[in-house]
Motif scaffolding. Structure first.
Motif, PDB file in Angstrom:
ATOM      1  N   TRP A   1       0.850  -1.180   0.000  1.00 40.64           N
ATOM      2  CA  TRP A   1       0.000   0.000   0.000  1.00 40.64           C
ATOM      3  C   TRP A   1       0.884   1.227   0.000  1.00 40.64           C
ATOM      4  O   TRP A   1       1.647   1.452   0.942  1.00 40.64           O
ATOM      5  CB  TRP A   1      -0.902  -0.008   1.230  1.00 40.64           C
ATOM      6  CG  TRP A   1      -1.843   1.142   1.290  1.00 40.64           C
ATOM      7  CD1 TRP A   1      -1.660   2.315   1.949  1.00 40.64           C
ATOM      8  CD2 TRP A   1      -3.108   1.237   0.662  1.00 40.64           C
ATOM      9  NE1 TRP A   1      -2.728   3.126   1.775  1.00 40.64           N
ATOM     10  CE2 TRP A   1      -3.651   2.488   0.979  1.00 40.64           C
ATOM     11  CE3 TRP A   1      -3.843   0.393  -0.150  1.00 40.64           C
ATOM     12  CZ2 TRP A   1      -4.875   2.917   0.523  1.00 40.64           C
ATOM     13  CZ3 TRP A   1      -5.067   0.808  -0.593  1.00 40.64           C
ATOM     14  CH2 TRP A   1      -5.567   2.059  -0.254  1.00 40.64           C
ATOM     15  N   GLU A   2       0.816   2.005  -1.057  1.00 44.32           N
ATOM     16  CA  GLU A   2       1.588   3.232  -1.207  1.00 44.32           C
ATOM     17  C   GLU A   2       3.086   3.018  -0.983  1.00 44.32           C
ATOM     18  O   GLU A   2       3.742   3.761  -0.262  1.00 44.32           O
ATOM     19  CB  GLU A   2       1.053   4.325  -0.283  1.00 44.32           C
ATOM     20  CG  GLU A   2      -0.363   4.748  -0.619  1.00 44.32           C
ATOM     21  CD  GLU A   2      -0.881   5.842   0.299  1.00 44.32           C
ATOM     22  OE1 GLU A   2      -0.178   6.206   1.262  1.00 44.32           O
ATOM     23  OE2 GLU A   2      -1.986   6.322   0.050  1.00 44.32           O
ATOM     24  N   GLY A   3       3.605   1.961  -1.574  1.00 43.37           N
ATOM     25  CA  GLY A   3       5.040   1.706  -1.532  1.00 43.37           C
ATOM     26  C   GLY A   3       5.559   1.007  -0.296  1.00 43.37           C
ATOM     27  O   GLY A   3       6.756   0.802  -0.170  1.00 43.37           O
TER      28      GLY A   3
END
Length: 91
Positions: A31-33
């Motif tokens: 999630w988001e890197g």
């Protein structure tokens, strides 16, 4: 007197629906890197695996190359050191 403390982990997807189901596994996702983890029961884990492909790390560490020494470089460049197999000099 001995007191035992039991900690239970509950399934996070079921907790959103205000249900208390004991978690037996952990789901990992990106999630988001960043890699995140969610506690899940067997049912939710199987559902997650059917929807999404598993998060697997295919990367491998890069090996460092050996540094060449100056002795090996000067030896290979020296003229007439007898590199031929029969020992004769071709010059």
């Amino acid at each position: 007197m001995v007191t035992e403390v039991f900690t239970r982990k509950y399934c996070d997807p079921h907790a959103l629906r205000e249900e208390k189901v004991e978690a037996t596994d952990v789901i990992q996702f990106a999630w988001e890197g960043t890699v995140r983890e969610v506690d899940a029961c067997d049912e939710c884990r199987k559902e997650h695996e059917t929807r999404y492909e598993p998060l697997v790390d295919y990367s491998r560490p890069v090996k460092k190359r050996r540094a060449t020494t100056k002795k090996a470089d000067t030896k290979a460049a020296a003229p007439g050191d007898g590199d031929s197999a029969d020992g004769s000099d071709e010059s």
